[in-house]
Design a protein around this motif. Sequence first.
Motif, PDB file in Angstrom:
ATOM      1  N   LYS A 112      32.594  35.528  31.149  1.00 53.11           N
ATOM      2  CA  LYS A 112      32.103  36.638  30.994  1.00 53.11           C
ATOM      3  C   LYS A 112      32.902  37.606  31.426  1.00 53.11           C
ATOM      4  N   ILE A 113      33.500  38.498  30.742  1.00 47.88           N
ATOM      5  CA  ILE A 113      34.023  40.343  31.443  1.00 47.88           C
ATOM      6  C   ILE A 113      32.866  41.216  31.320  1.00 47.88           C
ATOM      7  N   ALA A 114      32.012  41.531  32.621  1.00 43.67           N
ATOM      8  CA  ALA A 114      31.081  41.835  33.194  1.00 43.67           C
ATOM      9  C   ALA A 114      30.910  42.242  34.643  1.00 43.67           C
ATOM     10  N   PRO A 115      30.216  43.211  34.755  1.00 42.40           N
ATOM     11  CA  PRO A 115      29.807  43.410  36.489  1.00 42.40           C
ATOM     12  C   PRO A 115      28.981  42.233  36.924  1.00 42.40           C
ATOM     13  N   PHE A 116      28.928  41.312  38.050  1.00 37.16           N
ATOM     14  CA  PHE A 116      28.712  40.201  38.501  1.00 37.16           C
ATOM     15  C   PHE A 116      27.271  39.964  39.109  1.00 37.16           C
ATOM     16  N   ASP A 117      26.370  39.363  38.515  1.00 35.49           N
ATOM     17  CA  ASP A 117      25.109  39.428  38.214  1.00 35.49           C
ATOM     18  C   ASP A 117      24.691  38.463  38.080  1.00 35.49           C
ATOM     19  N   PHE A 118      25.356  37.203  38.862  1.00 32.02           N
ATOM     20  CA  PHE A 118      24.460  35.781  38.339  1.00 32.02           C
ATOM     21  C   PHE A 118      23.778  35.847  40.076  1.00 32.02           C
ATOM     22  N   GLU A 119      22.862  35.084  39.371  1.00 33.30           N
ATOM     23  CA  GLU A 119      22.182  34.353  41.059  1.00 33.30           C
ATOM     24  C   GLU A 119      22.816  33.784  41.720  1.00 33.30           C
ATOM     25  N   TYR A 120      22.863  33.727  42.944  1.00 40.49           N
ATOM     26  CA  TYR A 120      23.453  33.192  43.601  1.00 40.49           C
ATOM     27  C   TYR A 120      22.864  32.951  45.742  1.00 40.49           C
ATOM     28  N   ASP A 121      23.397  31.452  46.173  1.00 43.80           N
ATOM     29  CA  ASP A 121      23.087  31.547  47.959  1.00 43.80           C
ATOM     30  C   ASP A 121      23.546  31.815  48.665  1.00 43.80           C
ATOM     31  N   LYS A 122      25.108  31.994  48.380  1.00 45.49           N
ATOM     32  CA  LYS A 122      26.400  32.941  48.897  1.00 45.49           C
ATOM     33  C   LYS A 122      27.067  33.750  48.184  1.00 45.49           C
ATOM     34  N   ILE A 123      27.547  34.667  49.239  1.00 46.03           N
ATOM     35  CA  ILE A 123      28.237  35.749  47.968  1.00 46.03           C
ATOM     36  C   ILE A 123      29.670  36.856  49.243  1.00 46.03           C
ATOM     37  N   GLN A 124      30.740  36.381  48.554  1.00 49.54           N
ATOM     38  CA  GLN A 124      31.953  37.128  49.533  1.00 49.54           C
ATOM     39  C   GLN A 124      32.867  37.820  48.888  1.00 49.54           C
ATOM     40  N   SER A 125      33.516  38.963  48.953  1.00 45.42           N
ATOM     41  CA  SER A 125      34.218  39.708  48.541  1.00 45.42           C
ATOM     42  C   SER A 125      36.103  39.244  49.313  1.00 45.42           C
ATOM     43  N   VAL A 126      37.218  39.435  48.346  1.00 42.44           N
ATOM     44  CA  VAL A 126      38.397  39.233  49.110  1.00 42.44           C
ATOM     45  C   VAL A 126      39.008  40.628  48.319  1.00 42.44           C
ATOM     46  N   ILE A 127      39.017  41.601  48.806  1.00 40.58           N
ATOM     47  CA  ILE A 127      39.989  42.423  48.240  1.00 40.58           C
ATOM     48  C   ILE A 127      41.054  42.430  49.009  1.00 40.58           C
ATOM     49  N   ILE A 128      41.781  42.585  47.376  1.00 42.87           N
ATOM     50  CA  ILE A 128      43.745  42.562  47.439  1.00 42.87           C
ATOM     51  C   ILE A 128      43.644  44.373  47.173  1.00 42.87           C
ATOM     52  N   ASP A 129      44.723  44.856  47.508  1.00 39.79           N
ATOM     53  CA  ASP A 129      45.370  46.470  46.822  1.00 39.79           C
ATOM     54  C   ASP A 129      43.746  47.314  46.656  1.00 39.79           C
ATOM     55  N   GLY A 130      42.972  46.952  46.495  1.00 35.99           N
ATOM     56  CA  GLY A 130      41.407  47.763  47.054  1.00 35.99           C
ATOM     57  C   GLY A 130      40.710  47.397  46.156  1.00 35.99           C
ATOM     58  N   ASN A 131      41.391  46.124  45.166  1.00 41.21           N
ATOM     59  CA  ASN A 131      40.279  45.370  43.764  1.00 41.21           C
ATOM     60  C   ASN A 131      39.460  44.122  44.466  1.00 41.21           C
ATOM     61  N   ALA A 132      39.307  43.772  43.638  1.00 42.73           N
ATOM     62  CA  ALA A 132      38.432  42.606  44.466  1.00 42.73           C
ATOM     63  C   ALA A 132      38.450  41.214  43.686  1.00 42.73           C
ATOM     64  N   MET A 133      38.504  40.119  44.727  1.00 42.55           N
ATOM     65  CA  MET A 133      37.591  39.461  43.949  1.00 42.55           C
ATOM     66  C   MET A 133      37.007  38.445  44.521  1.00 42.55           C
ATOM     67  N   ILE A 134      35.689  38.132  43.849  1.00 45.05           N
ATOM     68  CA  ILE A 134      34.747  37.416  44.458  1.00 45.05           C
ATOM     69  C   ILE A 134      34.125  35.636  44.332  1.00 45.05           C
ATOM     70  N   VAL A 135      33.894  35.323  45.324  1.00 38.50           N
ATOM     71  CA  VAL A 135      33.313  34.379  45.474  1.00 38.50           C
ATOM     72  C   VAL A 135      32.418  33.918  45.588  1.00 38.50           C
ATOM     73  N   ALA A 136      31.446  33.158  45.080  1.00 41.45           N
ATOM     74  CA  ALA A 136      29.748  33.070  45.205  1.00 41.45           C
ATOM     75  C   ALA A 136      29.464  31.748  45.022  1.00 41.45           C
ATOM     76  N   ASN A 137      28.907  31.271  45.227  1.00 43.12           N
ATOM     77  CA  ASN A 137      28.051  29.631  44.873  1.00 43.12           C
ATOM     78  C   ASN A 137      27.161  29.206  44.865  1.00 43.12           C
ATOM     79  N   LYS A 138      26.624  28.385  44.004  1.00 44.26           N
ATOM     80  CA  LYS A 138      25.088  28.544  42.843  1.00 44.26           C
ATOM     81  C   LYS A 138      24.097  27.350  43.364  1.00 44.26           C
ATOM     82  N   THR A 139      23.568  26.596  44.069  1.00 44.08           N
ATOM     83  CA  THR A 139      23.415  25.309  44.257  1.00 44.08           C
ATOM     84  C   THR A 139      22.679  24.818  42.708  1.00 44.08           C
ATOM     85  N   LEU A 140      22.827  23.645  42.666  1.00 44.91           N
ATOM     86  CA  LEU A 140      22.051  23.366  40.864  1.00 44.91           C
ATOM     87  C   LEU A 140      21.392  22.103  41.111  1.00 44.91           C
ATOM     88  N   GLN A 141      20.787  21.914  42.464  1.00 46.61           N
ATOM     89  CA  GLN A 141      20.108  20.563  42.252  1.00 46.61           C
ATOM     90  C   GLN A 141      19.733  19.984  43.986  1.00 46.61           C
TER      91      GLN A 141
END
Length: 141
Positions: A112-141
Amino acid sequence: MVDVIVESAQNFVKHQMELESVKDSEISSEDMFISYIDITMHDGLKQRIYLGCHRDVLQRLADIMLFEEESEDEVLQDMMLETANLVIGSAKVLASESYDIHFDISTPYFEKIAPFDFEYDKIQSVIIDGNAMIVANKTLQ
């Protein structure tokens, strides 16, 4: 796993976008293009890896890769999927060669296009010229 993917994302930014990036623990509340790829570790553990990017990051990539200065949302969604493929694919190689971590990846899925609102185990942002890339993981089993 997030740390390896963030390292891969920073390599992607440096080599594909020719920009510098910094890690940040703050998570943007702005709209992002969000995709995920499920991975299966060789011990059977399954994780969902989320990648989210601000529009400006994807537009910059579309300009670099497609020579498009103003892209429609559909094009930016495709750029998000391609970015997920490239970053997670590179992380797979990096994890194997540098950390002796092995996993299989699935096909990326645009969420989707929306704020990041998923459940996650760990999350980190990478900032690029004032904009963000988010990396997150969630264990499925």
